[in-house]
Each structure stands twice: as structure tokens, then as C-alpha cells.
Design an enzyme around this catalytic site. Structure first.
Site: not given
Ligand code: GLV
Length: 306
Positions: A221, A269
Site C-alpha cells: 500500500r 496499482h
Molecule cells: C488491492 O490492492 C487489493 O487489496 O486487492
């Protein structure tokens, strides 16, 4: 009885289609709007608006539409007595591990140097050796462990770290042993969940304990990393490079120096995406277990946040 999907920032069409195929008899609402919120018994959520879940008085299950639950639990109005579950999916682990392997292998075989050489039509034979990597996987949960096992199987030296001790075919460290773990490695793969404990973990303080230089891969994260400290560590060669999939602010701001940094690789991401069909199957299974008075699968601890 009704299910709901509350995921304002992400597309939900595929979830809806898969849900309707798998559970044609269960009505599904998309979003918050409804005259009868008391009918909603299960919500699938991704970054729900703060306070949004309070109106569902008969809620029995909250399911994160991903591996992480920080986006659910950062809303402190989420009722504590309702189980929160997350997706734990072999396909997601396959996808995440492939991303990590890709980042590790590109680094190990100096791929970016060969790319630069190619641009100059330069035949860089024998200029770059294979790097001798000691890979530390920080966070050997479901996803981190899959990657660590695969890297180990491929013949890399692997070191694992997790909060609780784990039996692994490679050396593993747990709480109180992070400095030893960091002293062993020259690649740091971060797969920790976001919790108050991991907030800003990838900072100058941690980088100062690394062997110089270490290569950083972060797929956890953005709030786990301190980007100004990463930039400083890259510039002082404490970090040899960084492969980042997550950022303090997403989308990454246009003005971020990370975009153009010669030692940084960026992806938006996407290290591992959730597969709606497999996820919906898990949601339905867990809801069924709750209805039978049993514990759902892949429930997270509200306090630990994983
Ligand atoms: C993505 O970042 C998730 O938590 O699946």
C-alpha cells in the site's frame, strides 16, 4: 434479503454479471440508494463512503472486493460486530507472484541497462553480470508467502518476515527480528497489509538498516512508504532502484519526481487484480456459512486489520 455492491471508484459491471450468473435468485443492488436498507444482508465493498454501512441494520457480512481491508476499516463507523472478510484467491496470488518475479528478474538480469544499450544500438555483451540476490519478503501472508516460495523454488536465496513465526523452507524472522532480517538481504519485497503498525514503515529509519545498495519492490500500500525518503535513499545509493506499484497518493500526482526518476519503475496499482467470479463464489460461501451459524472463511481481525 438483498446483497449490495458499494464500490464507487471501481467498475462493477463484471461483478454484477458474475453475481447474477452465480446467484440468480438473490437480488443485487449497486450503490447505496435504496428505500429498504434493512433488506441488505451482505455488502461487497471497495472504498465505501464513510458512514455508508450504518444504514444497513440487518447486515451479516461485509466483504472486501480485494486482498486488503484497510479501505474498509479506515471507516471507524463500520460496525465491529459484523464479520469483515477479504478475498483470498490462488489466481490473485498467481498474478501477484508473477509481478514480483518480473520485477526481481528484470533487476537480476540488468534488463533496464540492456534497454538503455539497445536505444544506443550498443552491443553490451559481458558488461553486466547476473546479480547475486538475497531477497527479503517483508510480509509472508497469503500473497507474500506464495511469491517467497516460488522465488525459493527458483533457486534464489530467500528470507521471510511476518508478525507471527512461520515454518518455511527458507530462513524466516518474526516480531523483534526485523533488523536481523534486513541485514541479510539486498532486495526488499514489501507485501505487508496496511495497518497502523505498517504506516510509513518504508522510511529513512528502515532504509538505514539495509545493506547498501538494496533494491526495493513495493506492492502493498502507498501509505506504507515515505516517498521523499525513497527518493533520498535512491539519490544516496542506499537504494539501487525501486519498482513501485503503490503510492502515497493515487493516481500518482503529475508533479511527482518518481515518474521520471532513472532508477524507478512505476505501475498504476495493478500488481494483482481481483477476479470477480472467484470472489463472488467466496462471498456466497461465507454468507452461507454465516446463515448456518458458522464462521465465514477469510475473516479478518478488526484490530489487527488482516
Ligand atoms: C488491492 O490492492 C487489493 O487489496 O486487492
Amino acid at each position: 434479503m438483498r446483497f449490495a455492491i458499494i464500490a464507487p471508484p471501481v467498475p462493477t459491471q463484471k461483478w454484477k454479471e458474475d453475481f447474477e450468473k452465480l446467484a440468480p435468485d438473490i437480488p443485487l443492488q449497486i450503490g447505496l440508494g435504496t428505500d429498504t436498507p434493512e433488506d441488505v444482508e451482505c455488502v461487497m465493498v471497495w472504498k465505501q463512503p464513510k458512514n455508508a454501512l450504518k444504514k444497513f441494520k440487518n447486515l451479516k457480512l461485509i466483504y472486501s472486493m480485494g486482498a486488503g481491508v484497510d479501505h474498509v476499516l479506515s471507516d471507524n463507523t463500520v460496525p465491529k460486530h459484523i464479520p469483515v472478510c477479504r478475498v483470498v484467491d490462488p489466481l490473485m496470488a498467481f498474478s501477484m507472484s508473477n509481478y514480483i518475479l518480473m520485477a526481481v528478474l528484470n533487476h537480476q538480469r540488468s534488463f533496464y541497462d540492456f534497454q538503455k544499450a539497445q536505444q544506443k544500438k550498443h552491443w553490451a555483451q559481458f558488461e553486466f553480470n547476473e546479480r547475486d540476490l538475497k531477497i527479503g519478503v517483508l510480509g509472508t501472508g497469503h500473497l507474500g508467502m506464495d511469491a517467497a516460495n516460488k522465488l525459493n523454488h527458483m533457486g534464489f536465496s530467500v528470507f521471510g518476515y511476518s508478525n507471527s513465526p512461520k515454518q518455511t523452507p527458507f530462513p524466516s524472522y518474526s516480531e523483534g527480528e526485523i533488523d536481523t532480517f534486513l541485514s541479510k538481504i539486498n532486495v526488499l519485497v514489501c507485501t505487508v497489509p496496511y495497518t497502523p503498525k505498517t504506516h510509513g514503515l518504508l522510511s529513512e529509519k528502515l532504509f538505514n538498516k539495509l545493506n547498501e545498495p538494496t533494491y526495493l519492490i513495493n506492492v502493498s500500500r502507498g501509505a506504507v512508504q515515505v516517498e521523499k525518503d525513497i527518493l533520498a535513499a535512491l539519490d544516496s545509493n542506499v537504494l539501487s532502484g525501486a519498482f513501485l506499484d503503490v503510492f502515497e497518493q493515487e493516481p500518482l500526482h503529475q508533479s511527482s519526481p518518481l515518474w521520471h526518476h532513472p532508477k524507478v519503475q512505476i505501475t498504476p496499482h495493478i500488481a494483482s487484480l481481483t477476479y470477480p467470479k472467484e470472489s463472488v463464489i467466496q462471498v456466497l460461501e461465507s454468507f452461507d456459512l454465516i446463515k448456518k451459524g458458522l464462521k465465514p472463511r477469510f475473516q479478518v481481525d478488526h484490530e489487527k486489520m488482516y
